[in-house]
Motif scaffolding. Sequence first.
Motif, short mmCIF file in Angstrom:
data_model
loop_
_atom_site.label_atom_id
_atom_site.label_comp_id
_atom_site.label_asym_id
_atom_site.label_seq_id
_atom_site.Cartn_x
_atom_site.Cartn_y
_atom_site.Cartn_z
N ILE A 223 0.87 -1.19 0.00
CA ILE A 223 0.00 0.00 0.00
C ILE A 223 0.90 1.24 0.00
N LYS A 224 0.58 2.20 -0.86
CA LYS A 224 1.41 3.40 -0.97
C LYS A 224 0.56 4.65 -0.74
N GLY A 225 1.22 5.70 -0.27
CA GLY A 225 0.49 6.94 -0.04
C GLY A 225 1.40 8.14 0.05
N MET A 226 0.78 9.31 0.30
CA MET A 226 1.49 10.57 0.41
C MET A 226 0.92 11.35 1.59
N THR A 227 1.79 12.13 2.26
CA THR A 227 1.36 12.99 3.37
C THR A 227 2.13 14.30 3.33
N ARG A 228 1.41 15.40 3.52
CA ARG A 228 2.04 16.71 3.69
C ARG A 228 1.32 17.44 4.81
N ASP A 229 2.05 18.24 5.54
CA ASP A 229 1.43 19.00 6.62
C ASP A 229 0.87 20.31 6.08
N GLN A 230 -0.29 20.67 6.55
CA GLN A 230 -0.86 21.99 6.29
C GLN A 230 -0.48 22.87 7.48
N GLY A 231 0.16 23.98 7.24
CA GLY A 231 0.62 24.82 8.33
C GLY A 231 2.14 24.82 8.41
N THR A 232 2.67 25.21 9.54
CA THR A 232 4.10 25.50 9.65
C THR A 232 4.93 24.39 10.26
N SER A 233 4.35 23.19 10.44
CA SER A 233 5.11 22.08 11.02
C SER A 233 5.40 21.04 9.95
N ASN A 234 5.67 19.80 10.36
CA ASN A 234 5.89 18.66 9.47
C ASN A 234 5.19 17.44 10.07
N PRO A 235 4.86 16.44 9.25
CA PRO A 235 4.24 15.24 9.80
C PRO A 235 5.18 14.54 10.78
N ALA A 236 4.64 14.14 11.92
CA ALA A 236 5.42 13.41 12.93
C ALA A 236 5.24 11.90 12.77
N TRP A 237 4.06 11.48 12.37
CA TRP A 237 3.80 10.06 12.12
C TRP A 237 2.60 9.89 11.20
N VAL A 238 2.56 8.73 10.54
CA VAL A 238 1.42 8.35 9.69
C VAL A 238 1.09 6.90 10.03
N LYS A 239 -0.19 6.63 10.23
CA LYS A 239 -0.62 5.28 10.55
C LYS A 239 -1.69 4.81 9.57
N ILE A 240 -1.85 3.49 9.52
CA ILE A 240 -2.81 2.88 8.62
C ILE A 240 -3.60 1.81 9.36
N ALA A 241 -4.86 1.64 9.01
CA ALA A 241 -5.70 0.59 9.58
C ALA A 241 -6.40 -0.14 8.45
N ILE A 242 -6.40 -1.47 8.49
CA ILE A 242 -7.04 -2.30 7.47
C ILE A 242 -8.05 -3.19 8.19
N ASN A 243 -9.31 -2.98 7.92
CA ASN A 243 -10.36 -3.71 8.63
C ASN A 243 -11.36 -4.32 7.67
N PRO A 244 -11.81 -5.55 7.94
CA PRO A 244 -12.88 -6.15 7.13
C PRO A 244 -14.14 -5.30 7.23
N LEU A 245 -14.89 -5.25 6.14
CA LEU A 245 -16.12 -4.48 6.16
C LEU A 245 -17.18 -5.16 7.02
N VAL A 246 -17.10 -6.50 7.09
CA VAL A 246 -18.05 -7.25 7.90
C VAL A 246 -17.37 -7.63 9.22
N ASN A 247 -18.05 -7.40 10.34
CA ASN A 247 -17.51 -7.72 11.66
C ASN A 247 -16.11 -7.13 11.85
#
Length: 363
Positions: A223-247
């Motif tokens: 899985i690939k992605g991109m992150t940029r901070d809005q404002g005057t800081s920088n991203p400190a961390w990025v997390k991902i969650a993968i969950n079944p749609l059922v239960n």
Amino acid sequence: MHKIIITIIFILILFWITPVDALLSTDFVNHEAPSAYFYPQEFDKLVLDLTIPSGVLGGEDKLSAITIKNNGSAIDLYDIEKFKLWKDADEPGFQGMGKDEEIGVFNYYASNISWYLSGLNIAVPSNGLRIFVSAETSKNLTNRRSVQIKIPQLEDVNGNGSFDLADSGIFMESKNNGPGDSAIVNPYLQTLKTFITRDNLCPKTVITEPKDNSIINTESYTIKGMTRDQGTSNPAWVKIAINPLVNSGQVIWQEVDLTSSNYLTWEYQWQNITEGEYAIKTQSADWVGNTETEGDSVKVVVKFSGEELEPELEPEPEPEPEPGPKPLTEIEQLQEKIKQVQLQIIELLNQLIQIYLEQITLY
């Protein structure tokens, strides 16, 4: 005989070099970028939303160059760092980073107090091409200054039909450029605003792979992605969650792996995948504690063999239809007839020049 031929050729040349009628402002569809507040060091801030018509009646054209100007009070290169040009992709409308197709970053031309992009080769279908212009603000912008972007009225300084540095407007491969009658102005202003106390904007995260409603047929996937901070800081961390749609149960967040500095690009190795339907979600935070409640989200189906399983997901809203070709007005019909006559005159001119050359040879 020579004098008659030369006179006819001269008259036809004068008629031939009369400029072909340019695209008019009414040929463009202004989708109107809304009013908004822009804060320091923000990006993907929409300032122009426009459908460009083809300059070829009923056929495909190509966008060669485009210029923009700011009617507002924001100072170029001081309040606004850059403008970007985008082509609509993904869902209709502007999504920006990682979603729409980025065409390029505008260059600033101080002599014209304008921004330009040239050397383009972007296909414009017969029913038009929807483009966007976005702004990126500077860290030290001035409070209450404004942005109002326009496409200036066509100005082809040397009349060659192609873009040169001092020119203004939109230039097409067909040389049917525009707008020939008046500028196209976004009706709303975007206002610059400083933070009252501190930066309170969280980062923006998007998943670039897989696309929404994709089908995955492997037991591991990157899985690939991109992150940029809005404002005057920088991203400190990025997390991902993968969950079944059922239960789905409790959402479990996992850290992603950086593939460039400050999480501009990142990836996550999804291992030991089992068949089913899943929701993939993201979350991020910057170094001053601004956290996304939830970032981008996509749904996928995992199916290893047999017939492809269609995602049993909620139906997506019908995309907005691309604006179709407008019926020609009487003026436009007349303009088209004039163009056809001009082509016939050019052909006749070539024949007369050939006759003239033959006469010279005989003498």
